[in-house]
Scaffold this motif. Structure first.
Motif, PDB file in Angstrom:
ATOM      1  N   ASN A 212       7.192   0.923   1.335  1.00 20.42           N
ATOM      2  CA  ASN A 212       8.065   0.743   0.181  1.00 20.42           C
ATOM      3  C   ASN A 212       8.124  -0.708  -0.264  1.00 20.42           C
ATOM      4  OD1 ASN A 212       9.467   0.826   2.855  1.00 20.42           O
ATOM      5  ND2 ASN A 212      11.151  -0.077   1.685  1.00 20.42           N
TER       6      ASN A 212
ATOM      7  N   HIS B 198      13.112  -1.683  -2.113  1.00 23.88           N
ATOM      8  CA  HIS B 198      11.871  -2.347  -2.489  1.00 23.88           C
ATOM      9  C   HIS B 198      11.899  -3.862  -2.403  1.00 23.88           C
ATOM     10  CE1 HIS B 198      10.204   1.470  -3.605  1.00 23.88           C
ATOM     11  NE2 HIS B 198      11.181   1.702  -4.451  1.00 23.88           N
TER      12      HIS B 198
ATOM     13  N   SER C 235       7.759  -4.739  -7.602  1.00 15.55           N
ATOM     14  CA  SER C 235       9.206  -4.921  -7.691  1.00 15.55           C
ATOM     15  C   SER C 235       9.693  -4.885  -9.131  1.00 15.55           C
ATOM     16  CB  SER C 235       9.614  -6.259  -7.052  1.00 15.55           C
ATOM     17  OG  SER C 235       9.012  -7.335  -7.747  1.00 15.55           O
TER      18      SER C 235
ATOM     19  N   TRP D  59      17.371   0.948  -5.445  1.00 15.18           N
ATOM     20  CA  TRP D  59      16.024   0.436  -5.715  1.00 15.18           C
ATOM     21  C   TRP D  59      15.837  -0.943  -5.079  1.00 15.18           C
ATOM     22  CZ3 TRP D  59      11.413   1.859  -7.870  1.00 15.18           C
ATOM     23  CH2 TRP D  59      10.521   0.826  -8.158  1.00 15.18           C
TER      24      TRP D  59
ATOM     25  N   MET E 186       5.345  -2.009  -2.819  1.00 17.32           N
ATOM     26  CA  MET E 186       5.311  -1.539  -4.197  1.00 17.32           C
ATOM     27  C   MET E 186       5.686  -2.661  -5.144  1.00 17.32           C
ATOM     28  SD  MET E 186       7.017   2.222  -4.023  1.00 17.32           S
ATOM     29  CE  MET E 186       6.656   2.458  -5.768  1.00 17.32           C
TER      30      MET E 186
END
Length: 344
Positions: A294, A247, A299, A243, A297
């Motif tokens: 991405n 991101h 966080s 992740w 987006m």
């Protein structure tokens, strides 16, 4: 660290004409079969046959009339006891963003990113017919490519995910899954891991907090989840790391330290063993494939335990179990509708 394109991979890349949604037939005559790694989510519909499938370090038995769910970059290996036939749908986040869709229906934590359950849904005759019909509709749209076929395929895929999520979470009839019968110790373990995976890497820490022996806890994890506690903790660590890599632009060293690895090289080797690629390649390639979307987006991160919009107040918090707590949004087991699941 080798950042070249890995061999034995079948990655979606729109720059080379790749398709973000693919439907393929599956036939395994017997023995072992390792599908090429992909950067897509995969849904396998097993029509006939049986055996065991390795998903990362976990091993799960499967039989006919079942669905299997795998995440991008995951190592998958089938060992067929009887010839296996079926289909697989592979789709990239460019086609359907599971993180966003999870906020609507909670499909990510139930189907693709539940390390505390099994990635399988067993179907009765009615559910199997419904699933087969949805696969057929998606395959037909992809083959005929008629008016608005992308929109139609997306709609059918969403229905498939919603239907599967209802079955997996007990919101519909027609399946039997181990998730519904999770051992209470494992439910408490899941909360502990969510709060402490960044600092507690030793299984003994969790056993002590749960007031059981390491042997007993290890046996429960093996019997119910078909994996080891070490691999369970490591899987959660890597989900967090993926992740962050996807991101944010935080350095790999900083992310490694955040999840308790002072040695960046050791962390990178662990990451590559699990995904087939280095952390740097993962970030650079996926950012290029997604056109940088991405990075735009939110966080904010949330626990992967709870589906969107649902809070389970019966879950015992980590403080009550002797945990130290992770702090921030990630340390909470409650989710809000606008929070994405921690997945890729």
């Amino acid at each position: 660290m080798d950042d070249s394109h890995p061999s034995g991979a079948d990655f979606y890349d729109p720059r080379t004409g790749g398709q973000a949604l693919r439907v393929r037939g599956v036939r395994i005559e017997g023995g072992a079969h390792e599908p090429a790694r992909t950067n897509c989510f995969a849904i396998y519909r097993i029509d006939s046959g049986s055996g065991t499938v390795a998903a990362g370090d976990a091993h799960h038995p499967f039989g006919p009339a079942s669905l299997l769910f795998f995440v991008p970059y995951q190592y998958v290996r089938f060992s067929a006891d009887q010839p296996v036939s079926g289909e697989v749908i592979e789709f990239h986040a460019n086609f359907l963003c599971v993180e966003t869709f999870h906020a609507e229906v909670g499909c990510s934590g139930a189907l693709f990113n539940d390390p505390y359950g099994v990635p399988l849904v067993a179907l009765d005759d009615g559910a199997a017919a419904e699933v087969s019909g949805l696969f057929s509709r998606i395959r037909r749209e992809q083959t005929e490519r008629g008016l608005a076929h992308v929109e139609a395929s997306l709609a059918y895929l969403k229905v498939l995910l919603i239907f599967s999520t209802r079955l997996k979470t007990g919101g519909g009839a027609g399946c039997e899954t181990a998730t519904a019968h999770r051992h209470p110790v494992l439910s408490r373990l899941a909360v502990l891991i969510e709060h402490n995976y960044r600092t507690w890497h030793a299984p003994a820490r969790y056993a002590d907090a749960l007031h059981v022996t390491s042997k007993v806890l290890g046996r429960l994890v093996r019997e119910h989840l078909n994996t080891t506690l070490t691999d369970l903790i490591r899987s959660r660590v890597l989900t967090h790391a993926k992740w962050q890599l996807l991101h944010t632009l935080r350095p790999v060293k900083e992310i490694a330290q955040e999840v308790g690895f002072g040695d960046e090289l050791y962390f990178s080797r662990l990451f590559k063993k699990a995904t087939g690629v280095s952390p740097r390649y993962f970030r650079d390639f996926e950012t290029a494939v997604r056109g940088g979307s991405n990075l735009s987006m939110s966080s904010g991160r949330a626990s992967i335990l709870q589906p969107a919009g649902r809070a389970d107040h019966s879950v015992v918090g980590a403080d009550a179990l002797g945990g130290t707590g992770g702090g921030g949004a990630e340390g909470s087991t409650r989710r809000h509708d606008n929070e994405p699941a921690e997945t890729v």
